[in-house]
Motif scaffolding. Structure first.
Motif, PDB file in Angstrom:
ATOM      1  N   SER A   3     -41.542  36.072   5.300  1.00  0.00           N
ATOM      2  CA  SER A   3     -40.267  35.420   4.866  1.00  0.00           C
ATOM      3  C   SER A   3     -39.372  35.368   5.788  1.00  0.00           C
ATOM      4  O   SER A   3     -38.884  34.423   6.308  1.00  0.00           O
ATOM      5  N   GLY A   4     -39.158  36.514   6.309  1.00  0.00           N
ATOM      6  CA  GLY A   4     -38.115  36.550   7.396  1.00  0.00           C
ATOM      7  C   GLY A   4     -38.436  35.755   8.758  1.00  0.00           C
ATOM      8  O   GLY A   4     -37.549  35.112   9.324  1.00  0.00           O
ATOM      9  N   LEU A   5     -39.634  36.036   9.141  1.00  0.00           N
ATOM     10  CA  LEU A   5     -40.353  35.272   9.969  1.00  0.00           C
ATOM     11  C   LEU A   5     -40.425  33.741   9.933  1.00  0.00           C
ATOM     12  O   LEU A   5     -40.031  32.889  10.904  1.00  0.00           O
ATOM     13  N   ARG A   6     -40.719  33.378   8.826  1.00  0.00           N
ATOM     14  CA  ARG A   6     -41.017  31.913   8.653  1.00  0.00           C
ATOM     15  C   ARG A   6     -39.546  31.259   8.356  1.00  0.00           C
ATOM     16  O   ARG A   6     -39.632  29.792   8.695  1.00  0.00           O
ATOM     17  N   PHE A   7     -38.573  31.650   8.155  1.00  0.00           N
ATOM     18  CA  PHE A   7     -37.259  31.277   8.216  1.00  0.00           C
ATOM     19  C   PHE A   7     -36.966  30.434   9.739  1.00  0.00           C
ATOM     20  O   PHE A   7     -36.457  29.273   9.668  1.00  0.00           O
ATOM     21  N   TRP A   8     -37.476  31.129  10.691  1.00  0.00           N
ATOM     22  CA  TRP A   8     -37.397  30.442  11.946  1.00  0.00           C
ATOM     23  C   TRP A   8     -38.432  29.385  12.132  1.00  0.00           C
ATOM     24  O   TRP A   8     -38.088  28.156  12.719  1.00  0.00           O
ATOM     25  N   THR A   9     -39.567  29.773  11.844  1.00  0.00           N
ATOM     26  CA  THR A   9     -40.800  28.880  12.333  1.00  0.00           C
ATOM     27  C   THR A   9     -40.559  27.543  11.454  1.00  0.00           C
ATOM     28  O   THR A   9     -40.839  26.385  11.855  1.00  0.00           O
ATOM     29  N   ASP A  10     -39.902  27.591  10.339  1.00  0.00           N
ATOM     30  CA  ASP A  10     -39.743  26.550   9.497  1.00  0.00           C
ATOM     31  C   ASP A  10     -38.465  25.633  10.082  1.00  0.00           C
ATOM     32  O   ASP A  10     -38.502  24.086  10.004  1.00  0.00           O
ATOM     33  N   LEU A  11     -37.493  26.306  10.964  1.00  0.00           N
ATOM     34  CA  LEU A  11     -36.396  25.503  11.319  1.00  0.00           C
ATOM     35  C   LEU A  11     -37.116  24.644  12.821  1.00  0.00           C
ATOM     36  O   LEU A  11     -36.839  23.461  13.071  1.00  0.00           O
ATOM     37  N   MET A  12     -38.040  25.384  13.362  1.00  0.00           N
ATOM     38  CA  MET A  12     -38.663  24.581  14.374  1.00  0.00           C
ATOM     39  C   MET A  12     -39.660  23.532  13.998  1.00  0.00           C
ATOM     40  O   MET A  12     -39.626  22.494  14.655  1.00  0.00           O
ATOM     41  N   LYS A  13     -40.379  23.715  12.935  1.00  0.00           N
ATOM     42  CA  LYS A  13     -41.222  22.655  12.251  1.00  0.00           C
ATOM     43  C   LYS A  13     -40.138  21.397  11.720  1.00  0.00           C
ATOM     44  O   LYS A  13     -40.604  20.511  12.067  1.00  0.00           O
ATOM     45  N   ALA A  14     -39.145  21.542  11.285  1.00  0.00           N
ATOM     46  CA  ALA A  14     -38.299  20.375  10.844  1.00  0.00           C
ATOM     47  C   ALA A  14     -37.632  19.843  12.004  1.00  0.00           C
ATOM     48  O   ALA A  14     -37.026  18.840  11.741  1.00  0.00           O
ATOM     49  N   GLY A  15     -37.820  20.196  13.441  1.00  0.00           N
ATOM     50  CA  GLY A  15     -37.314  19.661  14.559  1.00  0.00           C
ATOM     51  C   GLY A  15     -35.738  19.855  14.576  1.00  0.00           C
ATOM     52  O   GLY A  15     -35.066  18.838  15.324  1.00  0.00           O
ATOM     53  N   VAL A  16     -35.201  20.650  14.077  1.00  0.00           N
ATOM     54  CA  VAL A  16     -33.604  20.990  13.858  1.00  0.00           C
ATOM     55  C   VAL A  16     -33.293  21.825  15.313  1.00  0.00           C
ATOM     56  O   VAL A  16     -32.093  21.978  15.553  1.00  0.00           O
TER      57      VAL A  16
END
Length: 420
Positions: free
Chosen positions: A230-243
């Protein structure tokens, strides 16, 4: 952690260390004076270190100390070679990723007497920081300084987007929402920088999610735990969101420089960034910092340097006395005045906090109550050096973070078995 290098020894070098029995370079002059060497890597701290030395020598007139300045890029390679050859300096800077390996191979002088005598009191330093320099119940390092991570933000971009500034009420969701509103690729503006940095980024969110990087006994990886994921996904989700800028952009231009361009809304950056931001024309007046946003709980990684004594010094008494003084309030007060680092001695941080009044630097010390030690093992680099290569594809979107985390856990567990 100031991007401090983590090059460690090979097995052949360890054997050499165990066989080495010659003393270090410091010696005694014919007139009875003791010559000690002190190795550091930061030229910006040279003036403060010299002032500390002069203050120590004023009460120890028979001791003369020479600073050996070695650039960070060469520091660990040279120290490794000197320790192998028996010519390591009497006292030197140590960081967390190297501490256990040097201690385990008999290169550091135990500081048990300093503590039992009361000359060094662990309570004078952040407990999480002191733990980094303890190995198998023995203390080997006296904390010198520390760093934590905060949420830096660009006030101009927040004002333009009519968004409230981040504060201590923020959560991960607040970060994601603000990052989306601050992003405008047509202007080259992004809400946040999300590089795959460990101390500054995913170690913090792993602990905030209730996960762990390494088990408390140091024998197994935590990368295969759901909370860690979950802690890792916080960052990869931001990358996927293009922000965030792409991984390639953050590789081509160091993230700190991207933030200094004035086109990035938020940056999880260290206390060490403050002095650089204070000198940059874009950031010196337009950015500020607050505590890290909360996940399932609050957490921040703490790291910092310690002063250690070479186990084979010819002058253990004088070298230990000098190391003790380096960990004193007097030495910490001198360090604080430079603004380069946060001194580790409790109660001396105020001078650093007020050295750059345009920033809310107290955010870095406010987090000490829930600070978590930087994750280390006896041979940290054997697994930590794999993180960038394994996680990079997940950050660039070519690999799922679940698969990457499992791959990292497998590689890390194999490395940890080699330590046993």
């Amino acid at each position: 952690m100031k991007r401090r290098g983590t090059r460690l020894w090979s097995s052949s070098v360890v054997v050499g260390l165990l066989l080495s029995a010659t003393a270090c370079g410091g010696g005694a002059a014919d007139d009875g004076k003791v010559e000690l060497s002190y190795r550091i890597w930061d030229k910006n701290q040279m003036p403060a270190m010299q002032r500390i030395i002069e203050k120590f020598q004023a009460t120890h007139p028979k001791v003369h100390i020479t600073i050996q300045l070695t650039a960070n890029q060469e520091y660990w390679t040279k120290l490794q070679a000197d320790a192998t050859g028996g010519s390591a300096p009497d006292v030197f800077w140590m960081n967390g990723p190297h501490a256990q390996l040097y201690a385990a191979n008999g290169m550091l002088l135990p500081l048990s007497d300093s503590i039992t005598s009361g000359r060094v009191k662990p309570a004078n330093y952040p407990e999480a920081l002191t733990r980094i320099y303890s190995y198998q119940g023995t203390q080997y390092g006296i904390p010198k300084d520390f760093d934590t991570v905060g949420l830096w933000y660009n006030k101009k971009l927040f004002d333009a987007a009519k968004l409230p500034y981040p504060d201590d009420t923020w959560t991960w969701q607040n970060v994601a929402d603000a990052a989306r509103k601050l992003t405008d690729p047509s202007k080259g503006e992004y809400g946040i920088l999300a590089p795959p940095f460990n101390q500054e980024n995913y170690y913090d969110t792993i602990f905030q999610a209730g996960g762990q990087v390494i088990s408390p006994d140091g024998k197994s990886s935590g990368y295969d735990q759901p909370a860690t994921l979950s802690g890792l996904r916080f960052w990869t989700d931001l990358m996927k969101a293009g922000v965030s800028p792409s991984l390639k952009s953050m590789t081509d231009t160091y993230p700190t420089q991207l933030f200094e361009s004035g086109k990035i809304g938020m940056y999880y950056g260290g206390s060490w960034n403050a002095i650089e931001f204070a000198k940059n024309d874009v950031t010196k007046n337009d950015v500020d910092v607050t505590v890290l946003p909360k996940g399932a709980k609050r957490a921040v990684v703490i790291h910092g340097l310690a002063n250690v004594v070479y186990a084979k010094t010819k002058h253990p008494k004088e070298a230990t006395q000098f190391a003790e003084f380096l960990g004193s309030k007097d030495a910490a007060d001198i360090q604080a005045q430079t603004g380069a680092v946060i001194p580790a001695f409790t109660g001396t941080q105020e001078a650093w906090i007020t050295s750059m009044p345009q920033f809310h630097l107290r955010a870095f010390t406010d987090q000490l109550a829930y600070a978590v030690p930087f994750p280390v093992s006896k041979n940290t680099d054997a697994w930590q050096s794999k993180e960038a290569a394994i996680f990079g594809p997940a950050w660039s979107g070519t690999k799922d973070i679940t698969a990457a985390a499992q791959e990292m856990a497998t590689a890390m567990n194999a490395a940890l078995r080699e330590e046993q």
